[in-house]
Design a protein around this motif. Structure first.
Motif, PDB file in Angstrom:
ATOM      1  N   PHE A 269     -46.686 -10.492  27.213  1.00 20.62           N
ATOM      2  CA  PHE A 269     -47.668  -9.549  26.529  1.00 20.62           C
ATOM      3  C   PHE A 269     -48.968 -10.964  26.187  1.00 20.62           C
ATOM      4  O   PHE A 269     -48.482 -11.746  26.886  1.00 20.62           O
ATOM      5  CB  PHE A 269     -47.032  -9.323  25.007  1.00 20.62           C
ATOM      6  CG  PHE A 269     -47.158  -9.165  23.959  1.00 20.62           C
ATOM      7  CD1 PHE A 269     -46.905  -7.760  23.081  1.00 20.62           C
ATOM      8  CD2 PHE A 269     -48.966  -9.953  23.266  1.00 20.62           C
ATOM      9  CE1 PHE A 269     -47.029  -7.783  22.330  1.00 20.62           C
ATOM     10  CE2 PHE A 269     -48.498  -9.132  21.887  1.00 20.62           C
ATOM     11  CZ  PHE A 269     -48.428  -7.682  21.199  1.00 20.62           C
ATOM     12  N   THR A 270     -49.991  -9.590  25.986  1.00 22.16           N
ATOM     13  CA  THR A 270     -51.550 -10.582  25.613  1.00 22.16           C
ATOM     14  C   THR A 270     -52.153 -10.052  24.714  1.00 22.16           C
ATOM     15  O   THR A 270     -51.794  -8.744  24.539  1.00 22.16           O
ATOM     16  CB  THR A 270     -51.810  -9.804  27.094  1.00 22.16           C
ATOM     17  OG1 THR A 270     -51.342 -10.730  28.270  1.00 22.16           O
ATOM     18  CG2 THR A 270     -53.875 -11.118  26.977  1.00 22.16           C
ATOM     19  N   ASP A 271     -52.324 -11.102  23.813  1.00 20.54           N
ATOM     20  CA  ASP A 271     -53.573 -10.036  22.700  1.00 20.54           C
ATOM     21  C   ASP A 271     -54.475 -10.772  23.244  1.00 20.54           C
ATOM     22  O   ASP A 271     -55.624 -10.572  24.071  1.00 20.54           O
ATOM     23  CB  ASP A 271     -52.916 -10.382  21.807  1.00 20.54           C
ATOM     24  CG  ASP A 271     -52.862 -12.074  21.279  1.00 20.54           C
ATOM     25  OD1 ASP A 271     -52.876 -12.364  20.443  1.00 20.54           O
ATOM     26  OD2 ASP A 271     -50.624 -11.837  21.621  1.00 20.54           O
TER      27      ASP A 271
ATOM     28  N   GLN B 180     -44.640 -11.113  19.524  1.00 14.06           N
ATOM     29  CA  GLN B 180     -44.869 -11.097  21.571  1.00 14.06           C
ATOM     30  C   GLN B 180     -44.213 -10.952  22.191  1.00 14.06           C
ATOM     31  O   GLN B 180     -43.650 -11.285  23.332  1.00 14.06           O
ATOM     32  CB  GLN B 180     -45.563 -12.558  21.441  1.00 14.06           C
ATOM     33  CG  GLN B 180     -47.625 -12.733  21.358  1.00 14.06           C
ATOM     34  CD  GLN B 180     -46.562 -13.118  19.713  1.00 14.06           C
ATOM     35  OE1 GLN B 180     -46.294 -12.912  18.845  1.00 14.06           O
ATOM     36  NE2 GLN B 180     -48.485 -13.289  19.302  1.00 14.06           N
TER      37      GLN B 180
ATOM     38  N   GLN C 191     -49.025  -3.246  25.070  1.00 16.53           N
ATOM     39  CA  GLN C 191     -47.829  -4.099  24.495  1.00 16.53           C
ATOM     40  C   GLN C 191     -46.858  -3.910  24.470  1.00 16.53           C
ATOM     41  O   GLN C 191     -45.637  -5.329  25.169  1.00 16.53           O
ATOM     42  CB  GLN C 191     -48.707  -5.021  24.097  1.00 16.53           C
ATOM     43  CG  GLN C 191     -50.135  -5.573  24.323  1.00 16.53           C
ATOM     44  CD  GLN C 191     -50.944  -6.099  26.072  1.00 16.53           C
ATOM     45  OE1 GLN C 191     -50.024  -7.477  25.823  1.00 16.53           O
ATOM     46  NE2 GLN C 191     -51.157  -5.937  26.632  1.00 16.53           N
TER      47      GLN C 191
END
Lengths: 280, 315
Positions: free
Chosen positions: A85-87, A168, B244
């Motif tokens: 997960f990447t924000d 996440q 995501q």
């Protein structure tokens, strides 16, 4: 879901800058300036207006349990990144940054100790770590705590302060709700031990919608925000302003969702008396 | 027929073929034209359905023509008796619950129900239940548990409703209590995510011995819109958030959250609802036959072990 927006008064007490070389501290709510030790001695409650600032996990254990009796369990369980997960940051980087900033491994502390001589299991959400959000580590630790309570036939006390499930870790976070509640059910059905749920500011989302409102006795601190959906989500859905006091502890007491509102100084005797009534 | 933007070329071509067939089926020239168009449709389908993006799959899970819970009920079950109300506040039309027969045996069937027409959408609150919906579901599950009837749940909700009344009446407690009840139920439970598996509102019907997912269903801790608005303060970035969240059926299977994925007809269940229902029915028969061999204590232990194992940690 985890809320990252904080109001001024919600800023963690531990992050607070004290004034005049750490001697004085100003209350963000009523504005009074007092000696920093007056806040500390009062368990991070403003002596003037009674606003409850956040207390660390260790300070809670000290406040509720017999001196020196607390032993932390299940240390060294760490999150991984199963979703990649990447924000704005990669999740592993966010974890590392949070560990560095807080000195904590994740958002949950569990352990055991005695309360007025009675052995109990105690858990506390650590809001400073990613808003107390519940992912695999938090879910695992809570589950182990309930399992230990079941095995040892001891009551469980859990202090909730969380924005909800940890985004996440996606669907795995959602499943922690089922895992923890199933373990809680065993504590009740197999060991017939009570679960005391203490609701701190804030308790929302997946934490509210799993074990937090399922206490045999639910005790809230004054003015804590407690609800399924965050106020902003509700306002965006219904397109109107929410009434004052909505989703605060007093609102939940009025609507029959919590048993007792207890100030921090009354928390230990309140829990202790309930356990005595139930267990003798 | 409603259709999504990416379905347009296929749907338009199919429409054209239908028209040609109606008006010129016996015309030799037309016949050639039709078979050429039919070949083109097959090509287009391979091209479009073969290369669906994550966001397009999310859109399929919410397709306006997607079969809803009751569309499957009428195709799969007989002798349906719907039960109403939570005995405390109201009858929530966002959740439908009752008993029915499945190939000769009585089962409880419980599912989220979205509406098809505008009026029905409003009545069913777009499949977003209030606490009384979960409490109705719990009543029926409890009853099924007492009489040893299997419980089949069908999940299709954007999420539990976030509103004033829902909070006043204890949305959190209702979801938590439903999770607790399911974890200890003495009957077999089979849950299938048929559309949107939205957060706690989905999990409240999801604590089952076996959890299945239709190919184009989603299962997520938060909607992509909600995720995007928290992460980037912009709900329009939902497609990016969807990437995501790993919310598609193969992701859930890989993460150990679901036990099986049921293939849908090419292009999605809405293209061939009967075929989709037949596949779902086969899956139900298979799972139920296995679960019926277990004793009540084994069922509870099996459910515990299943959820106990979910999560990824180290150390």
């Amino acid at each position: 879901m985890a809320l990252f927006g904080k109001t001024k008064a919600d800023v963690d007490a531990a992050d607070k800058k004290t004034l005049g070389r750490g001697v004085f501290r100003k209350c963000d709510v009523c504005g009074v300036t007092l000696r920093a030790e007056d806040f500390t001695a009062n368990h991070e409650v403003c002596p003037e207006c009674g606003h409850h600032y956040r207390l660390s996990g260790e300070a809670w254990a000290e406040l509720l349990l017999d001196p020196g009796s607390f032993e932390e369990r299940d240390l060294g369980i760490l999150s991984r990144d199963p979703l990649e997960f990447t924000d704005s940051k990669r999740y592993p980087d966010r974890l590392v940054a949070s560990r560095k900033k807080t000195g904590l491994e994740d958002a949950m502390m569990v352990g055991e100790g005695t309360m007025a001589g009675r052995p109990v299991q105690l858990g506390a959400f650590l809001f400073r770590f990613m808003g107390g959000s519940m992912g695999s580590v938090v879910g695992e630790k809570i589950t182990r705590m309930f399992e230990r309570g079941t095995e040892k036939k001891q009551p469980v006390i859990l202090l909730s302060a969380s924005g909800g499930a940890r985004m996440q870790e996606g669907i795995l976070s959602l499943m922690q709700m089922a895992k923890t509640v199933a373990a809680l059910r065993r504590l009740r059905e197999e060991a017939n031990q009570p679960f005391i749920s203490v609701l701190l500011n804030p308790t929302t989302g997946g934490v509210a919608a799993s074990f937090a409102l399922l206490g045999d006795v639910n005790i809230a601190e004054p003015q804590a925000l407690i609800g399924f959906a965050g106020p902003r989500v509700i306002e965006n859905t219904i397109r109107q302003k929410l009434p004052a006091g909505f989703q605060r502890s007093e609102f939940l007491l009025e609507h029959g969702m919590v048993d007792i509102i207890a100030e921090r100084s009354a928390m230990r005797p309140t829990i202790s008396r309930i356990l005595s009534h139930l267990l003798g | 027929m409603a259709h999504l933007e990416f379905e347009k070329p296929i749907v338009e071509l199919e429409e054209r073929i239908r028209e040609l067939k109606v008006y010129g089926i016996r015309d030799r020239g037309m016949g050639g034209e039709i078979s050429k168009l039919e070949e083109r449709v097959v090509e287009l389908q391979a091209e479009i359905y073969g290369g669906l993006t994550i966001w397009q799959k999310v859109q399929l899970s919410r397709h306006p023509d997607r079969p809803y819970f009751l569309d499957y009920v009428e195709r799969i079950f007989d002798d349906v008796v719907e039960l109403h109300g939570d005995r405390a506040y109201a009858d929530d039309a966002a959740i439908v619950a009752g008993f029915a027969t499945f190939e000769g045996r009585s089962v409880a069937v419980i599912g989220h129900q979205k509406g098809r027409t505008t009026k029905e959408k409003v009545r069913r609150n777009f499949g977003m239940a209030h606490p009384e919906g979960y409490r109705k579901a719990m009543r029926v599950m409890e009853l099924a548990g007492r009489f040893g009837r299997p419980v089949l749940t069908f999940i299709d909700t954007p999420g539990a409703y976030p509103g004033i009344g829902a909070e006043e009446r204890g949305q959190s407690e209702a979801i938590g209590a439903s999770i607790a009840l399911m974890s200890g139920l003495r009957s077999p439970i089979l849950a299938t995510v048929i559309g949107e598996g939205g957060s706690g509102g989905a999990l409240a019907l999801g604590v089952a011995n076996r959890v299945l997912m239709l190919e184009f269903a989603t299962y997520s801790v938060i909607t992509p819109e909600g995720c995007a608005s928290i992460l980037w303060r912009d709900g329009a970035l939902a497609p990016k958030a969807a990437e995501q969240l790993k919310l598609l059926a193969p992701d859930a299977l890989r993460l150990g959250v679901v036990d099986g994925v049921i293939d849908e007809p090419r292009g999605g269940a809405h293209r061939e609802p009967d075929e989709a229902a037949a596949a779902l029915k086969d899956a139900i028969r298979r799972e139920l036959t296995e679960l019926e061999r277990m004793s009540p204590d084994e069922l509870i232990a099996d459910r515990y072990a299943k959820f106990r194992a979910i999560g990824v940690t180290e150390g």
